[in-house]
Design an enzyme around this catalytic site. Structure first.
Site, PDB file in Angstrom:
ATOM      1  CG  ASN A 163      -9.050   4.642   4.675  1.00 28.19           C
ATOM      2  OD1 ASN A 163      -8.407   4.135   3.761  1.00 28.19           O
ATOM      3  ND2 ASN A 163      -9.750   3.919   5.523  1.00 28.19           N
ATOM      4  CG  HIS A 167      -2.331   0.370   0.959  1.00 27.24           C
ATOM      5  ND1 HIS A 167      -2.910   0.403  -0.284  1.00 27.24           N
ATOM      6  CD2 HIS A 167      -3.313   0.736   1.826  1.00 27.24           C
ATOM      7  CE1 HIS A 167      -4.171   0.778  -0.178  1.00 27.24           C
ATOM      8  NE2 HIS A 167      -4.440   0.993   1.084  1.00 27.24           N
TER       9      HIS A 167
END
Length: 172
Positions: A61, A15
């Site tokens: 996020n 990620h």
């Protein structure tokens, strides 16, 4: 902007491909990291063109929170992509979030008209947890794509998005 999560724990995860590409660009072009609004930033010069490398200090996020004052047309967002085979690099302009929460946050802040450099990380094995997969250590094929993804960012800056897409999106 390179998407990723802050901290050592996440530094080598799939990620964090976006952060890794910015680290490679920083290594190539120098500069000095400084704390900016909700991000780390470094000003660099790529073939005489000034650019700001921006790594959000937020978790994935909330990546868009680091973009106060930026416009979509001024951004190149580098991110991991589950839908590309590990080690693949692609350039794209616009589009949706494709289930990527970091992209969703960026799009909610600036719209979707930015250039993306996508770093393929492949899909997890059948039945495996996607969150665990993207937060797992990056494999060799994906790691080897980091310098090519940095090349793609340089190509966008030097030649423009269309030329970069023609170069990096060609089927091998």
């Amino acid at each position: 902007m390179g998407l990723g999560n802050p901290g050592r724990r996440y530094a080598l995860t799939r990620h964090n491909a976006g952060h890794m590409v910015l680290d490679e660009l920083f290594r190539r072009h120098g500069g000095r990291w400084r704390r900016a609004r909700r991000a780390e930033a470094a000003e660099v010069s790529v073939e005489g063109r000034e650019a700001v490398l921006l790594k959000p200090a937020t978790f994935m996020n909330e990546s868009g929170e680091a973009l106060s004052g930026y416009r979509a047309e001024d951004l190149i967002v580098v991110h991991d992509d589950l839908d590309l085979p590990a080690g693949t690099v692609r350039v794209k302009v616009g589009g949706g979030a494709g289930g990527h929460n970091g992209l969703r946050s960026v799009i909610s802040r600036v719209g979707n008209g930015f250039v993306r450099v996508r770093v393929g990380i492949g899909r997890p094995p059948e039945g495996a947890d996607v969150t665990g997969y993207v937060l797992g250590r990056m494999d060799r094929a994906a790691r080897e794509a980091i310098p090519r993804a940095a090349d793609a960012v340089e190509a966008v800056l030097e030649e423009g998005p269309e030329a970069a897409m023609n170069r990096f999106n060609a089927r091998a």
